[in-house]
Design an enzyme around this catalytic site. Sequence first.
Site, PDB file in Angstrom:
ATOM      1  N   ARG A   6       0.824  -1.210   0.000  1.00 13.88           N
ATOM      2  CA  ARG A   6       0.000   0.000   0.000  1.00 13.88           C
ATOM      3  C   ARG A   6       0.852   1.252   0.000  1.00 13.88           C
ATOM      4  O   ARG A   6       1.983   1.264   0.462  1.00 13.88           O
ATOM      5  CB  ARG A   6      -0.877   0.030   1.253  1.00 13.88           C
ATOM      6  N   ARG A  62       3.530   4.692 -16.462  1.00 18.30           N
ATOM      7  CA  ARG A  62       4.009   4.660 -17.844  1.00 18.30           C
ATOM      8  C   ARG A  62       5.296   5.459 -18.027  1.00 18.30           C
ATOM      9  O   ARG A  62       5.941   5.369 -19.061  1.00 18.30           O
ATOM     10  CB  ARG A  62       2.913   5.161 -18.797  1.00 18.30           C
ATOM     11  N   CYS A  74      -7.594   2.971 -12.356  1.00 19.09           N
ATOM     12  CA  CYS A  74      -7.873   4.075 -11.437  1.00 19.09           C
ATOM     13  C   CYS A  74      -9.351   4.036 -11.068  1.00 19.09           C
ATOM     14  O   CYS A  74     -10.200   3.751 -11.910  1.00 19.09           O
ATOM     15  CB  CYS A  74      -7.568   5.415 -12.086  1.00 19.09           C
ATOM     16  N   GLU A  77     -12.325   6.917  -4.641  1.00 18.76           N
ATOM     17  CA  GLU A  77     -12.513   6.521  -3.236  1.00 18.76           C
ATOM     18  C   GLU A  77     -13.947   6.780  -2.798  1.00 18.76           C
ATOM     19  O   GLU A  77     -14.607   7.671  -3.336  1.00 18.76           O
ATOM     20  CB  GLU A  77     -11.614   7.357  -2.322  1.00 18.76           C
ATOM     21  N   ARG A  89      -4.320   7.028  -3.479  1.00 19.42           N
ATOM     22  CA  ARG A  89      -3.913   5.786  -2.821  1.00 19.42           C
ATOM     23  C   ARG A  89      -3.538   4.767  -3.880  1.00 19.42           C
ATOM     24  O   ARG A  89      -4.037   4.823  -5.009  1.00 19.42           O
ATOM     25  CB  ARG A  89      -5.058   5.246  -1.964  1.00 19.42           C
ATOM     26  N   TYR A 107       3.705   6.163   2.856  1.00 19.51           N
ATOM     27  CA  TYR A 107       2.751   7.265   2.987  1.00 19.51           C
ATOM     28  C   TYR A 107       3.506   8.586   2.968  1.00 19.51           C
ATOM     29  O   TYR A 107       4.407   8.796   3.774  1.00 19.51           O
ATOM     30  CB  TYR A 107       1.933   7.109   4.279  1.00 19.51           C
ATOM     31  N   ARG A 115      -2.094   6.054   8.287  1.00 21.20           N
ATOM     32  CA  ARG A 115      -1.571   4.877   8.980  1.00 21.20           C
ATOM     33  C   ARG A 115      -0.443   5.263   9.944  1.00 21.20           C
ATOM     34  O   ARG A 115       0.709   4.893   9.756  1.00 21.20           O
ATOM     35  CB  ARG A 115      -1.051   3.843   7.971  1.00 21.20           C
TER      36      ARG A 115
END
Length: 120
Positions: A6, A62, A74, A77, A89, A107, A115
Amino acid sequence: MIRGVRGATTVNRNNGEEIVDKAHELMIDVINQNRIKPENVTSVLFTVTEDLNAAFPAKSLRLLEGWTYVPVMCMREIPVPQSLSKCIRVMVTVETSLDQLEVNHVYHYNATVLRPDLKK
């Protein structure tokens, strides 16, 4: 073993160049910190908050040599009230020899609040 790696970052504004640049920066760190090779990647999923629509963050992949044929998507959220805005994210599904505790989830910027338990 197949693992999910993640990551998340934020941008200052809904600007296509900034979205791609910050996603690229994030992916470079995710790749380097987890020794990811594109041929070991199953897929990459990006999400953006509803306030970002100026560019696809997938475009950032790319720009990386060897990532041309990695499947990437894509999505938007869920617009949860009071959630972090201007956030990108990513979830990289990869075959790796890393144990789950060795995986480095990355992050950046304001996304570090997502997190705090993973701060090293």
